[in-house]
Design a protein around this motif. Structure first.
Motif, short mmCIF file in Angstrom:
data_model
loop_
_atom_site.label_atom_id
_atom_site.label_comp_id
_atom_site.label_asym_id
_atom_site.label_seq_id
_atom_site.Cartn_x
_atom_site.Cartn_y
_atom_site.Cartn_z
N SER A 1 0.83 -1.20 0.00
CA SER A 1 0.00 0.00 0.00
C SER A 1 0.87 1.26 0.00
O SER A 1 2.07 1.21 0.24
N GLN A 2 0.21 2.38 -0.24
CA GLN A 2 0.91 3.67 -0.24
C GLN A 2 1.46 3.99 1.14
O GLN A 2 2.53 4.60 1.26
N ILE A 3 0.76 3.59 2.18
CA ILE A 3 1.25 3.84 3.54
C ILE A 3 2.51 3.04 3.82
O ILE A 3 3.46 3.54 4.43
N GLU A 4 2.53 1.78 3.37
CA GLU A 4 3.71 0.94 3.60
C GLU A 4 4.95 1.50 2.90
O GLU A 4 6.07 1.34 3.38
N ASN A 5 4.75 2.15 1.76
CA ASN A 5 5.88 2.71 1.01
C ASN A 5 6.12 4.19 1.30
O ASN A 5 6.99 4.81 0.70
N ASP A 6 5.33 4.77 2.19
CA ASP A 6 5.42 6.20 2.51
C ASP A 6 5.35 7.08 1.27
O ASP A 6 6.11 8.04 1.11
N GLN A 7 4.43 6.73 0.37
CA GLN A 7 4.23 7.49 -0.88
C GLN A 7 2.75 7.77 -1.07
O GLN A 7 2.16 7.39 -2.09
N ASP B 1 -6.96 6.72 -1.81
CA ASP B 1 -7.06 5.95 -0.59
C ASP B 1 -5.66 5.54 -0.13
O ASP B 1 -4.82 5.15 -0.95
N HIS B 2 -5.42 5.58 1.16
CA HIS B 2 -4.10 5.25 1.68
C HIS B 2 -3.76 3.77 1.50
O HIS B 2 -2.60 3.39 1.48
N GLY B 3 -4.78 2.93 1.37
CA GLY B 3 -4.55 1.50 1.17
C GLY B 3 -4.38 1.11 -0.28
O GLY B 3 -4.15 -0.05 -0.60
N ALA B 4 -4.48 2.09 -1.19
CA ALA B 4 -4.30 1.80 -2.61
C ALA B 4 -2.85 1.40 -2.88
O ALA B 4 -1.93 1.87 -2.21
N PRO B 5 -2.63 0.54 -3.88
CA PRO B 5 -1.25 0.14 -4.16
C PRO B 5 -0.42 1.30 -4.67
O PRO B 5 -0.90 2.16 -5.41
N SER B 6 0.84 1.33 -4.24
CA SER B 6 1.71 2.40 -4.70
C SER B 6 2.21 2.11 -6.12
O SER B 6 2.48 3.03 -6.88
N ASN B 7 2.35 0.86 -6.46
CA ASN B 7 2.75 0.46 -7.81
C ASN B 7 2.00 -0.82 -8.15
O ASN B 7 2.37 -1.90 -7.70
N ALA B 8 0.93 -0.71 -8.92
CA ALA B 8 0.04 -1.85 -9.16
C ALA B 8 0.66 -2.92 -10.06
O ALA B 8 0.36 -4.09 -9.93
#
Length: 88
Positions: free
Chosen positions: A28-34, A40-47
């Motif tokens: 997720s975007q939160i896990e990658n700090d991006q 949504d913060h849970g959306a993938p940062s790179n799908a």
């Protein structure tokens, strides 16, 4: 099985396989700090959807090959399996 039926079965298997492959490797975007504003913060940062489509196609092809082997080559159907009624 005709080619139109085979194509329909393959499409259903492919679509179901897509939902199996989508969460694999998800960060997720939160896990990658991006975190991107407005998403949504849970959306993938790179799908990586192209890679997921290739993985889905490989998985669906293997499952369809097994389905074809069992139903067309070996000639089995759900009616060939014995009825199991548990005894109480």
């Amino acid at each position: 099985m005709g080619w139109i039926s085979a194509l329909a079965v393959y499409f259903i298997i492919w679509w179901t396989s897509l939902f199996v492959i989508l969460p694999l490797g998800h960060r997720s975007q939160i896990e990658n700090d991006q975190v991107t504003l407005g998403t949504d913060h849970g959306a993938p940062s790179n799908a990586r959807m192209g890679r997921k489509f290739i993985q889905t196609t490989i998985l669906a092809s293997v499952v369809f090959a097994a389905f074809y082997l069992v139903t067309q080559v070996w000639g089995l159907s759900p009616d060939d399996f014995p009825n199991f009624i548990p005894h109480s």
